[in-house]
Design a protein around this motif. Sequence first.
Motif, PDB file in Angstrom:
ATOM      1  N   LEU A 328       0.757  -1.309   0.063  1.00  0.00           N
ATOM      2  CA  LEU A 328      -0.032  -0.011   0.020  1.00  0.00           C
ATOM      3  C   LEU A 328       0.615   1.176   0.054  1.00  0.00           C
ATOM      4  CD1 LEU A 328      -2.943   1.304  -0.004  1.00  0.00           C
ATOM      5  CD2 LEU A 328      -2.549   1.101   2.895  1.00  0.00           C
ATOM      6  N   LEU A 329       1.978   1.052   0.621  1.00  0.00           N
ATOM      7  CA  LEU A 329       2.877   2.341   0.785  1.00  0.00           C
ATOM      8  C   LEU A 329       3.628   2.463  -0.457  1.00  0.00           C
ATOM      9  CD1 LEU A 329       4.154   4.560   2.541  1.00  0.00           C
ATOM     10  CD2 LEU A 329       5.863   2.763   3.280  1.00  0.00           C
ATOM     11  N   LYS A 330       3.857   1.583  -1.212  1.00  0.00           N
ATOM     12  CA  LYS A 330       4.417   1.483  -2.488  1.00  0.00           C
ATOM     13  C   LYS A 330       3.531   2.026  -3.561  1.00  0.00           C
ATOM     14  CE  LYS A 330       7.134  -1.442  -5.666  1.00  0.00           C
ATOM     15  NZ  LYS A 330       7.538  -2.595  -5.933  1.00  0.00           N
ATOM     16  N   GLU A 331       2.360   1.578  -3.578  1.00  0.00           N
ATOM     17  CA  GLU A 331       1.129   2.133  -4.379  1.00  0.00           C
ATOM     18  C   GLU A 331       1.006   3.562  -4.175  1.00  0.00           C
ATOM     19  OE1 GLU A 331      -2.204  -0.383  -3.812  1.00  0.00           O
ATOM     20  OE2 GLU A 331      -1.282  -1.989  -4.928  1.00  0.00           O
ATOM     21  N   GLN A 332       1.070   4.013  -2.630  1.00  0.00           N
ATOM     22  CA  GLN A 332       0.901   5.466  -2.602  1.00  0.00           C
ATOM     23  C   GLN A 332       2.082   6.190  -3.360  1.00  0.00           C
ATOM     24  OE1 GLN A 332      -0.004   5.783   1.736  1.00  0.00           O
ATOM     25  NE2 GLN A 332      -2.051   4.939   1.535  1.00  0.00           N
ATOM     26  N   GLN A 333       3.026   5.740  -3.119  1.00  0.00           N
ATOM     27  CA  GLN A 333       4.241   6.627  -3.432  1.00  0.00           C
ATOM     28  C   GLN A 333       4.439   6.675  -5.126  1.00  0.00           C
ATOM     29  OE1 GLN A 333       7.484   4.543  -1.830  1.00  0.00           O
ATOM     30  NE2 GLN A 333       7.412   5.550   0.174  1.00  0.00           N
ATOM     31  N   GLU A 334       3.743   5.349  -5.496  1.00  0.00           N
ATOM     32  CA  GLU A 334       3.804   5.653  -7.017  1.00  0.00           C
ATOM     33  C   GLU A 334       2.782   6.451  -7.676  1.00  0.00           C
ATOM     34  OE1 GLU A 334       5.494   4.060 -10.621  1.00  0.00           O
ATOM     35  OE2 GLU A 334       5.951   3.740  -8.640  1.00  0.00           O
ATOM     36  N   ALA A 335       1.771   6.473  -6.869  1.00  0.00           N
ATOM     37  CA  ALA A 335       0.445   7.363  -7.277  1.00  0.00           C
ATOM     38  C   ALA A 335       1.110   8.767  -7.261  1.00  0.00           C
ATOM     39  CB  ALA A 335      -0.632   7.122  -6.558  1.00  0.00           C
ATOM     40  N   GLU A 336       1.693   9.241  -6.031  1.00  0.00           N
ATOM     41  CA  GLU A 336       2.340  10.553  -5.980  1.00  0.00           C
ATOM     42  C   GLU A 336       3.174  10.930  -6.962  1.00  0.00           C
ATOM     43  OE1 GLU A 336       3.824  10.653  -1.913  1.00  0.00           O
ATOM     44  OE2 GLU A 336       1.731  10.733  -0.835  1.00  0.00           O
ATOM     45  N   GLN A 338       3.341   9.501 -10.125  1.00  0.00           N
ATOM     46  CA  GLN A 338       2.581   9.714 -11.499  1.00  0.00           C
ATOM     47  C   GLN A 338       1.856  11.017 -11.413  1.00  0.00           C
ATOM     48  OE1 GLN A 338       2.511   7.777 -13.856  1.00  0.00           O
ATOM     49  NE2 GLN A 338       3.975   6.213 -12.827  1.00  0.00           N
ATOM     50  N   ASP A 339       1.049  11.398 -10.060  1.00  0.00           N
ATOM     51  CA  ASP A 339       0.528  12.719 -10.133  1.00  0.00           C
ATOM     52  C   ASP A 339       1.604  13.893 -10.260  1.00  0.00           C
ATOM     53  OD1 ASP A 339      -1.706  11.578  -9.526  1.00  0.00           O
ATOM     54  OD2 ASP A 339      -1.834  11.755  -7.553  1.00  0.00           O
ATOM     55  N   SER A 340       2.447  13.859  -9.934  1.00  0.00           N
ATOM     56  CA  SER A 340       3.665  14.848  -9.869  1.00  0.00           C
ATOM     57  C   SER A 340       4.189  14.872 -11.500  1.00  0.00           C
ATOM     58  CB  SER A 340       4.927  14.491  -9.157  1.00  0.00           C
ATOM     59  OG  SER A 340       5.364  13.360  -9.223  1.00  0.00           O
ATOM     60  N   LEU A 341       4.320  13.745 -12.282  1.00  0.00           N
ATOM     61  CA  LEU A 341       4.738  13.672 -13.392  1.00  0.00           C
ATOM     62  C   LEU A 341       3.545  14.180 -14.441  1.00  0.00           C
ATOM     63  CD1 LEU A 341       6.226  10.066 -13.837  1.00  0.00           C
ATOM     64  CD2 LEU A 341       7.584  12.289 -13.778  1.00  0.00           C
ATOM     65  N   GLN A 342       2.335  13.848 -13.914  1.00  0.00           N
ATOM     66  CA  GLN A 342       1.475  14.372 -14.948  1.00  0.00           C
ATOM     67  C   GLN A 342       1.114  15.931 -14.604  1.00  0.00           C
ATOM     68  OE1 GLN A 342      -0.458  12.418 -16.834  1.00  0.00           O
ATOM     69  NE2 GLN A 342      -1.845  13.853 -17.402  1.00  0.00           N
ATOM     70  N   GLN A 343       1.516  16.376 -13.357  1.00  0.00           N
ATOM     71  CA  GLN A 343       1.298  17.896 -13.276  1.00  0.00           C
ATOM     72  C   GLN A 343       2.509  18.477 -13.974  1.00  0.00           C
ATOM     73  OE1 GLN A 343       1.358  18.640  -9.114  1.00  0.00           O
ATOM     74  NE2 GLN A 343      -0.711  17.830  -8.668  1.00  0.00           N
ATOM     75  N   LEU A 344       3.652  17.719 -13.940  1.00  0.00           N
ATOM     76  CA  LEU A 344       4.920  18.317 -14.761  1.00  0.00           C
ATOM     77  C   LEU A 344       4.525  18.231 -16.498  1.00  0.00           C
ATOM     78  CD1 LEU A 344       7.694  19.390 -14.946  1.00  0.00           C
ATOM     79  CD2 LEU A 344       8.389  17.047 -14.783  1.00  0.00           C
ATOM     80  N   LYS A 345       3.798  17.214 -16.810  1.00  0.00           N
ATOM     81  CA  LYS A 345       3.444  17.259 -18.404  1.00  0.00           C
ATOM     82  C   LYS A 345       2.526  18.240 -18.573  1.00  0.00           C
ATOM     83  CE  LYS A 345       4.081  12.134 -18.921  1.00  0.00           C
ATOM     84  NZ  LYS A 345       3.547  10.926 -19.277  1.00  0.00           N
TER      85      LYS A 345
END
Length: 593
Positions: A328-336, A338-345
């Motif tokens: 769960l912690l790994k998924e949360q970190q991965e989601a964060e 991805q969100d940061s990458l999406q915002q950057l894109k």
Amino acid sequence: MKKLDKLILSSFLGPFFLTFLVVVFILLTQHMLKYFDDIVGKDLGWDILGQLLFYFAIFMTPIALPLAVLLSSLMTFGNLGEHFELTAIKSAGISLLRALLPIFGFVLLLTVFAFYSNNYFVPKAALEAYSLLWDIKQKKPALDLKQGAFYNGIPDFNIKVDKKHDDGKTIEDIIIYDHRGQTGNKKITLADSGAMYMINNERYLKLELFNGNFYFEDYSEAGGKPRAEETMSRSSFTRSEYVLDLSSFGMDRTNQSLFEGNRIMRNLNQLNDDVDSVNRRIMDTKLNVFNDSHYAFYYHLREDSLQMPADLVSFKEERDSLDAARELLKEQQEAEKQDSLQQLKVSTSVNKIKKSAVKENRKKQDAEPNQALKRRQKSVAARNLERENRNLKLPKLDDTKPKVVARRTNSKIYIYDTLSHLEIVRYLENDSSGQLLSVIQTSLNNIRQTKSKVQSHNQSLERYVYEKNVFDIQYHKILANSFACIVMFLIGAPLGAIIKRGGLGMPVLMSIIFFIIYYVFTMTGEKWAKQDYLDPMWAIWSANILLLPIGLFFLRQARNDARLFEADFYSVMIEKFNRWRKKGKLSLEENSD
């Protein structure tokens, strides 16, 4: 503090510190004799030897402190009893327990100090001592050119000296083989005499050679091509010099982190973590055995399941919960992420759109209107739109429909578990297709694989259990060696009051006897604990558990002024026993009459 307490304590402290130093010296000498061959001949400085002896002396304190307490307390109260000072104390109305109180308070403080020493100072000293000893073992022996023998201790050189003078510098009839080119004995130097000495803080050896010759065999041309025949060159000299690097004789220190995993270099917290880590490995191995049983014994466990113990069930639930939390912690970190990458894109695309809009505006402002070009662009755009419409009308493949995969459903199931041995033999005689034989061969292969897995798991479990016992032994040794100071005091002080002999005669003998008992029980218990015959806690504490009642018994006898070590005491006991036996016989005769 009263004068009596000062008298008793001062009479104890002197023998204690003296016996402690003597015991440490004896134990240190016995311990260093094991590494005598590794230390001698290495040309070690006094600073390195001093460090090694100092660290090993601290390493000996867990054994030296209890023995020093036993011997000094026995000598102290033996002297008090021998000079009738203990009798005077008792005649003044002061009990033996009150006389023991000041030394007992000191021994309690000494026990606390021993605990902190065993837990913090001794592991650090062991780390420093054994890492330094390892570096000393790896160090090359000191430079030693012997007469009439070749010496190859210096890299790439082989030196022979036929005669050395008493001053250690003048040498005669020297032969030097130079192997720096890795070409064999192609470079040889001969000299009639010479001198050798150290330079630059003994980092280099300088050889001054007189009246000699150089011999060199050349087997290649300047371009590196081999010659058809080798050629020998010789040149004479009246004086020549060799400077040889002695850096390989130095001592390099190894990183101490490589030795920190040893049990004698760990404190209680680290040992507790080690035991917990090994316990988790043991439970993991056992859980893997249960998980593999369904694949190894798939036929017998198809309808029946092996019951898992309660401790493994709880461990499995705990491990699964931890794994789920990690996922769960790994998924949360991965989601964060991805969100940061999406915002950057998004921000990057917005910036690109803004830049392109600015460029278009600049082009419109700078470029002159061209109507012909605009009409051509409109026609190209219309043709592209028409082409896209035609492509939309074409049929497409639908990848979402399930694909049909052909499967074989005519697999046969063989059930021969109800056949007896005789029936199997008869079936094999009539089995022309060899189906049963292939089934038996497959079963044998499965059995061999299962046996190999079980043996591997058992070996892993034995190794982990041994590691766990080793860490448990060291954990309890830190505590038991500290508590041994109190036990040895309870034996030594009452025993000295009973025997009433001071000096180094009887006290030393009695101390040696009880220390041998303590040491034998400790070593035997440690051996049995390593072999998993006995629990490590009971194995290490067995010596203290045995000697503590003996000390309490001596204390009771000393309070009653018992004379356990006098012949009159036992003669009186024998006379009383004989009288009791005669009275018993007379009573039996009277009853018979």
